[in-house]
Design a protein around this motif. Sequence first.
Motif, PDB file in Angstrom:
ATOM      1  N   LEU A   1       2.334   4.471   4.402  1.00  0.00           N
ATOM      2  CA  LEU A   1       1.551   3.229   4.549  1.00  0.00           C
ATOM      3  C   LEU A   1       0.649   2.969   3.346  1.00  0.00           C
ATOM      4  N   HIS A   2       0.033   3.998   2.813  1.00  0.00           N
ATOM      5  CA  HIS A   2      -0.841   3.842   1.639  1.00  0.00           C
ATOM      6  C   HIS A   2      -0.298   4.688   0.490  1.00  0.00           C
ATOM      7  N   CYS A   3       0.907   4.387   0.056  1.00  0.00           N
ATOM      8  CA  CYS A   3       1.567   5.208  -0.969  1.00  0.00           C
ATOM      9  C   CYS A   3       0.885   5.022  -2.338  1.00  0.00           C
TER      10      CYS A   3
ATOM     11  N   ILE B   1       4.786  -7.320   5.226  1.00  0.00           N
ATOM     12  CA  ILE B   1       4.458  -8.617   4.615  1.00  0.00           C
ATOM     13  C   ILE B   1       3.050  -8.957   5.072  1.00  0.00           C
ATOM     14  N   GLU B   2       2.189  -9.258   4.110  1.00  0.00           N
ATOM     15  CA  GLU B   2       0.767  -9.451   4.441  1.00  0.00           C
ATOM     16  C   GLU B   2       0.208 -10.679   3.740  1.00  0.00           C
ATOM     17  N   ASP B   3      -0.451 -11.532   4.524  1.00  0.00           N
ATOM     18  CA  ASP B   3      -1.151 -12.688   3.972  1.00  0.00           C
ATOM     19  C   ASP B   3      -2.598 -12.683   4.427  1.00  0.00           C
TER      20      ASP B   3
ATOM     21  N   VAL C   1      -3.021 -10.672   7.985  1.00  0.00           N
ATOM     22  CA  VAL C   1      -1.962 -10.552   8.995  1.00  0.00           C
ATOM     23  C   VAL C   1      -0.838  -9.792   8.301  1.00  0.00           C
ATOM     24  N   GLU C   2      -0.542  -8.582   8.770  1.00  0.00           N
ATOM     25  CA  GLU C   2       0.310  -7.684   7.993  1.00  0.00           C
ATOM     26  C   GLU C   2       1.209  -6.793   8.855  1.00  0.00           C
ATOM     27  N   PRO C   3       2.137  -7.425   9.582  1.00  0.00           N
ATOM     28  CA  PRO C   3       3.063  -6.593  10.354  1.00  0.00           C
ATOM     29  C   PRO C   3       4.027  -5.843   9.436  1.00  0.00           C
TER      30      PRO C   3
ATOM     31  N   GLY D   1      -3.834  -6.275  11.411  1.00  0.00           N
ATOM     32  CA  GLY D   1      -4.633  -6.662  10.244  1.00  0.00           C
ATOM     33  C   GLY D   1      -6.107  -6.390  10.469  1.00  0.00           C
ATOM     34  N   HIS D   2      -6.923  -7.032   9.681  1.00  0.00           N
ATOM     35  CA  HIS D   2      -8.362  -6.749   9.702  1.00  0.00           C
ATOM     36  C   HIS D   2      -9.105  -7.915   9.070  1.00  0.00           C
ATOM     37  N   THR D   3     -10.397  -7.955   9.280  1.00  0.00           N
ATOM     38  CA  THR D   3     -11.230  -8.955   8.611  1.00  0.00           C
ATOM     39  C   THR D   3     -11.347  -8.585   7.135  1.00  0.00           C
TER      40      THR D   3
ATOM     41  N   ILE E   1       4.757  -3.505  -2.307  1.00  0.00           N
ATOM     42  CA  ILE E   1       3.520  -3.571  -3.097  1.00  0.00           C
ATOM     43  C   ILE E   1       2.422  -4.158  -2.213  1.00  0.00           C
ATOM     44  N   ASP E   2       1.313  -3.441  -2.118  1.00  0.00           N
ATOM     45  CA  ASP E   2       0.160  -3.882  -1.325  1.00  0.00           C
ATOM     46  C   ASP E   2      -1.044  -3.765  -2.249  1.00  0.00           C
ATOM     47  N   ALA E   3      -1.591  -4.910  -2.678  1.00  0.00           N
ATOM     48  CA  ALA E   3      -2.637  -4.855  -3.693  1.00  0.00           C
ATOM     49  C   ALA E   3      -3.555  -6.059  -3.573  1.00  0.00           C
TER      50      ALA E   3
ATOM     51  N   VAL F   1     -12.418  -4.689   1.513  1.00  0.00           N
ATOM     52  CA  VAL F   1     -11.121  -4.837   2.173  1.00  0.00           C
ATOM     53  C   VAL F   1     -11.208  -4.687   3.693  1.00  0.00           C
ATOM     54  N   ARG F   2     -12.308  -4.184   4.202  1.00  0.00           N
ATOM     55  CA  ARG F   2     -12.512  -4.163   5.664  1.00  0.00           C
ATOM     56  C   ARG F   2     -13.865  -4.788   5.939  1.00  0.00           C
ATOM     57  N   ASP F   3     -13.994  -6.061   5.695  1.00  0.00           N
ATOM     58  CA  ASP F   3     -15.312  -6.678   5.766  1.00  0.00           C
ATOM     59  C   ASP F   3     -15.699  -6.964   7.209  1.00  0.00           C
TER      60      ASP F   3
ATOM     61  N   GLY G   1      -9.638  -4.215  -5.174  1.00  0.00           N
ATOM     62  CA  GLY G   1     -10.438  -4.019  -3.961  1.00  0.00           C
ATOM     63  C   GLY G   1     -10.144  -2.699  -3.279  1.00  0.00           C
ATOM     64  N   TYR G   2      -9.025  -2.096  -3.606  1.00  0.00           N
ATOM     65  CA  TYR G   2      -8.618  -0.783  -3.081  1.00  0.00           C
ATOM     66  C   TYR G   2      -7.519  -0.291  -4.006  1.00  0.00           C
ATOM     67  N   GLU G   3      -7.197   0.986  -3.929  1.00  0.00           N
ATOM     68  CA  GLU G   3      -6.172   1.535  -4.805  1.00  0.00           C
ATOM     69  C   GLU G   3      -4.848   0.829  -4.524  1.00  0.00           C
ATOM     70  N   SER G   4      -4.210   0.276  -5.549  1.00  0.00           N
ATOM     71  CA  SER G   4      -2.952  -0.442  -5.343  1.00  0.00           C
ATOM     72  C   SER G   4      -1.903   0.497  -4.745  1.00  0.00           C
ATOM     73  N   ILE G   5      -1.144  -0.067  -3.817  1.00  0.00           N
ATOM     74  CA  ILE G   5      -0.083   0.682  -3.138  1.00  0.00           C
ATOM     75  C   ILE G   5       1.245   0.183  -3.689  1.00  0.00           C
ATOM     76  N   VAL G   6       2.057   1.090  -4.222  1.00  0.00           N
ATOM     77  CA  VAL G   6       3.416   0.730  -4.644  1.00  0.00           C
ATOM     78  C   VAL G   6       4.332   1.838  -4.130  1.00  0.00           C
TER      79      VAL G   6
ATOM     80  N   ALA H   1      -8.819  -9.791  -2.449  1.00  0.00           N
ATOM     81  CA  ALA H   1      -7.590 -10.179  -1.755  1.00  0.00           C
ATOM     82  C   ALA H   1      -6.949  -8.916  -1.182  1.00  0.00           C
ATOM     83  N   ASP H   2      -5.975  -9.086  -0.304  1.00  0.00           N
ATOM     84  CA  ASP H   2      -5.253  -7.938   0.264  1.00  0.00           C
ATOM     85  C   ASP H   2      -3.870  -8.465   0.664  1.00  0.00           C
ATOM     86  N   VAL H   3      -2.906  -8.271  -0.216  1.00  0.00           N
ATOM     87  CA  VAL H   3      -1.596  -8.920  -0.078  1.00  0.00           C
ATOM     88  C   VAL H   3      -0.497  -7.865  -0.133  1.00  0.00           C
TER      89      VAL H   3
HETATM   90  N1  GLY Z   1      -4.174  -3.101   2.092  1.00  0.00           N
HETATM   91  C1  GLY Z   1      -4.337  -1.883   2.686  1.00  0.00           C
HETATM   92  C2  GLY Z   1      -4.786  -1.960   4.082  1.00  0.00           C
HETATM   93  O1  GLY Z   1      -5.098  -3.016   4.596  1.00  0.00           O
HETATM   94  O2  GLY Z   1      -4.878  -0.927   4.695  1.00  0.00           O
END
Ligand code: GLY
Length: 426
Positions: free
Chosen positions: A212-214, A406-408, A365-367, A323-325, A229-231, A330-332, A198-203, A240-242
């Motif tokens: 933040l978006h490595c 940590i993001e769910d 939710v991703e603090p 976080g976001h909707t 890891i944010d993917a 990924v930003r719906d 859904g977006y470029e994987s972040i590791v 998904a966005d975890v």
């Molecule tokens: N998963 C990346 C972001 O929400 O910005």
Amino acid sequence: MPRFSDETLHARRERLAAALDAEGPAIVIGAGVPLSKPGGLDQCFPYRPHPEYYWLTGLTRPGGAVGYVPGEGWTSFVVPVSDAERLWTADECSPVGTDISKLAQWCEAHRGRGIVILGCPISEIAAISDPPGDMQFRIDAVRRRKDSEEIAILQAAIDATASGFAAAQHCIRPGVTERSIQIELEAAMFRSGAEGVGYESIVGIGPHAAILHCQPGNQIAGADDMVLIDAGGEIGFYTADVTRTYATSGKFTPEQQAIYDIVLAAELASIDRCRLGVEWHDVHRTAAGEIAAGLKHLGILTCGIDEALDTAAVWLFFPHGIGHTLGLGVRDVGGHAPNRNPGRKCCGATPRIDLPLEPDFVVTVEPGIYFVPAILDDAKSYRQQFRDAVDWDKLQPWRAVGGVRIEDNVLITQGVPVVLTAGIPK
Ligand code: GLY
Ligand code: MN
């Protein structure tokens, strides 16, 4: 074939029609067309239909449009599959609908009531009327509430993502690179049904966890590094966005554990706030309050907790929104409630949404807590502004932690929030 059942598409069109003004203009929503890669390569970037068009039609074919006339109903305009396409790219039948060549005539017939063009521009017709001021708010309000088919696709994308995280966690050890983790992560997601990401994987390994978006590169994991890891795997354009943060050795250092525990407490408290009618900014403030309290306990923040939130001192370590909707992208359908100024700040951050929560929203939710050199070494600005709110000497040894997020993904209900990503250990 449309991605959604006829019943679901019918119900969406009914819900949207009910939200629009019965005396309002006709609407045409364009699907969009593929974007050519520069340089005459005879290639296009991967195509995504405009989300409003796709949500109403379930069609992924470029060039279409869907028209609506209040009181009369919906017309799907489609581009028939050509012989050249059958030769090069498609074995599909033309979608069911009215040939797009009839669109100009349709517009002419409804010109008297005004015609608004939404979605992507449509080459067959020029812009005709401006949308009434609140039209986009009304459309967004309908689309923000996810129906059962959307939740089911999203859950499938989350399940594929869970396989990816399991594979990634399994491969993390001293000596691996960000790129090699990304390869294991994405391969497992794809094997489990993801059609893309859904977006470029972040590791991010070690200090890169504070970017933040490595973008994953050649950074090598040391024994005491953490890996962020944010993917998100994507299915049918639902993603998904975890985010999870792991210890390379399998065990956090005491400093890493202390920061991790604060972020986890902030995440759990803010998920618990995800209830019907609660303002999104209050969810952000809940997380910011936990983070400020934790950093004060460690002696990094020296000011009071309310002061840390109101002066934005907490932003030095939590510099993004909670976080976001989420859903169709990924930003719906983010945004703000009508009559609010866009971009209102909260605890120094600019949350991506500014609304009270409603049932059937899906949010992330991703603090996080990060030790970002660009912020913490800014002697002229932040170190000066927050000279008394932060113990800058005590902060120093914590910087090696890098960052934890940590993001769910959370479904808002009439009752307790449902964590759709609960199957991914944290
Ligand atoms: N998963 C990346 C972001 O929400 O910005
Ligand atoms: Mn996110």
